[in-house]
Design an enzyme around this catalytic site. Structure first.
Site, short mmCIF file in Angstrom:
data_model
loop_
_atom_site.label_atom_id
_atom_site.label_comp_id
_atom_site.label_asym_id
_atom_site.label_seq_id
_atom_site.Cartn_x
_atom_site.Cartn_y
_atom_site.Cartn_z
N CYS A 4 -1.20 -9.99 16.64
CA CYS A 4 -1.47 -11.43 16.54
C CYS A 4 -2.98 -11.68 16.71
CB CYS A 4 -0.67 -12.18 17.60
SG CYS A 4 -1.14 -13.91 17.74
N CYS A 7 -3.80 -13.54 19.97
CA CYS A 7 -3.60 -12.67 21.13
C CYS A 7 -4.78 -11.71 21.26
CB CYS A 7 -2.29 -11.89 21.02
SG CYS A 7 -0.82 -12.86 21.44
N ASP A 30 -13.49 -23.27 16.28
CA ASP A 30 -12.88 -22.85 15.01
C ASP A 30 -13.95 -22.19 14.14
OD1 ASP A 30 -10.09 -23.80 13.32
OD2 ASP A 30 -11.81 -23.08 12.15
N ASN A 86 -0.52 -27.95 13.72
CA ASN A 86 0.23 -27.60 12.51
C ASN A 86 1.36 -26.66 12.91
OD1 ASN A 86 -1.55 -29.03 10.79
ND2 ASN A 86 -2.99 -27.33 10.86
N HIS A 97 0.29 -18.25 16.13
CA HIS A 97 0.17 -18.32 17.59
C HIS A 97 -0.18 -19.78 17.85
CE1 HIS A 97 -1.38 -16.49 21.60
NE2 HIS A 97 -1.56 -17.82 21.69
N HIS A 99 -1.46 -23.26 18.41
CA HIS A 99 -2.83 -23.71 18.69
C HIS A 99 -2.97 -25.19 18.41
CE1 HIS A 99 -2.60 -22.15 14.58
NE2 HIS A 99 -3.47 -23.09 14.24
N HIS A 101 -5.65 -28.06 17.46
CA HIS A 101 -6.99 -28.36 16.98
C HIS A 101 -7.48 -29.62 17.70
CE1 HIS A 101 -6.70 -25.94 13.11
NE2 HIS A 101 -5.42 -26.07 13.41
P1 AMP Z 1 -3.77 -23.56 11.25
O1 AMP Z 1 -3.86 -23.83 9.78
O2 AMP Z 1 -3.38 -24.77 12.05
O3 AMP Z 1 -2.92 -22.35 11.55
O4 AMP Z 1 -5.24 -23.26 11.72
C1 AMP Z 1 -5.76 -21.99 11.90
C2 AMP Z 1 -7.22 -22.16 12.21
O5 AMP Z 1 -7.71 -20.96 12.76
C3 AMP Z 1 -8.09 -22.49 10.99
O6 AMP Z 1 -8.74 -23.75 11.20
C4 AMP Z 1 -9.09 -21.33 10.94
O7 AMP Z 1 -10.38 -21.73 10.55
C5 AMP Z 1 -9.05 -20.82 12.37
N1 AMP Z 1 -9.40 -19.42 12.57
C6 AMP Z 1 -8.91 -18.36 11.88
N2 AMP Z 1 -9.43 -17.22 12.37
C7 AMP Z 1 -10.27 -17.57 13.39
C8 AMP Z 1 -11.09 -16.84 14.29
N3 AMP Z 1 -11.18 -15.51 14.26
N4 AMP Z 1 -11.82 -17.54 15.20
C9 AMP Z 1 -11.75 -18.89 15.24
N5 AMP Z 1 -10.97 -19.62 14.43
C10 AMP Z 1 -10.24 -18.98 13.51
ZN ZN Z 2 -0.32 -14.35 19.78
#
Ligand code: AMP
Ligand code: ZN
Length: 116
Positions: A4, A7, A30, A86, A97, A99, A101
């Site tokens: 993940c 994770c 982000d 989301n 995982h 999250h 925003h």
């Molecule tokens: P979601 O579409 O709600 O799953 O959002 C996932 C978010 O994770 C997106 O806004 C990506 O820009 C962000 N994201 C993906 N990889 C990373 C990372 N390594 N560090 C920080 N943010 C990330």
């Molecule tokens: Zn995870």
């Protein structure tokens, strides 16, 4: 969860720009910000999504919300912000995982959703 992305961020195996951390939650910038302030807040424990939470996850979910304003203000969004979680296919969740925003900045973030 070994495979993940978030994770791995919790474990420090993938770098992140951390803005807040305690025993239960982690907040980091982000990587592709959609607004001047765009922070992700995650539980350190792997929870896949809001569709898979258990009753015992309620305290950590509450903590994520309860910390949102403090994080937003500290990051440059003193007059409010928007929280987005989301969830699953329909919510177009990309990272499995859970999250939250936090998006904001000096100016209003824009319309919530395009009306059907
Ligand atoms: P979601 O579409 O709600 O799953 O959002 C996932 C978010 O994770 C997106 O806004 C990506 O820009 C962000 N994201 C993906 N990889 C990373 C990372 N390594 N560090 C920080 N943010 C990330
Ligand atoms: Zn995870």
């Amino acid at each position: 969860m070994s495979d993940c992305l978030f994770c791995k961020i919790v474990e420090g195996k993938i770098p992140s720009s951390k803005v807040y951390e305690d025993d239960d939650i982690l907040a980091f910038k982000d990587i592709h910000p959609a607004r001047p302030v765009h922070i992700l807040v995650i539980p350190k424990k792997h929870i896949t999504s809001l569709a898979t939470v258990s009753p015992e996850d309620a305290p950590v979910l509450g903590k994520m919300l309860a910390k949102a304003n403090e994080i937003a203000v500290a990051q440059g969004s003193p007059d409010g912000f928007r929280v987005i979680i989301n969830t699953g296919r329909v919510g177009q969740q990309e990272v499995p995982h859970l999250h939250m925003h936090i998006v904001g900045g000096p100016d209003p973030v824009g319309p919530m959703l395009k009306r059907v």
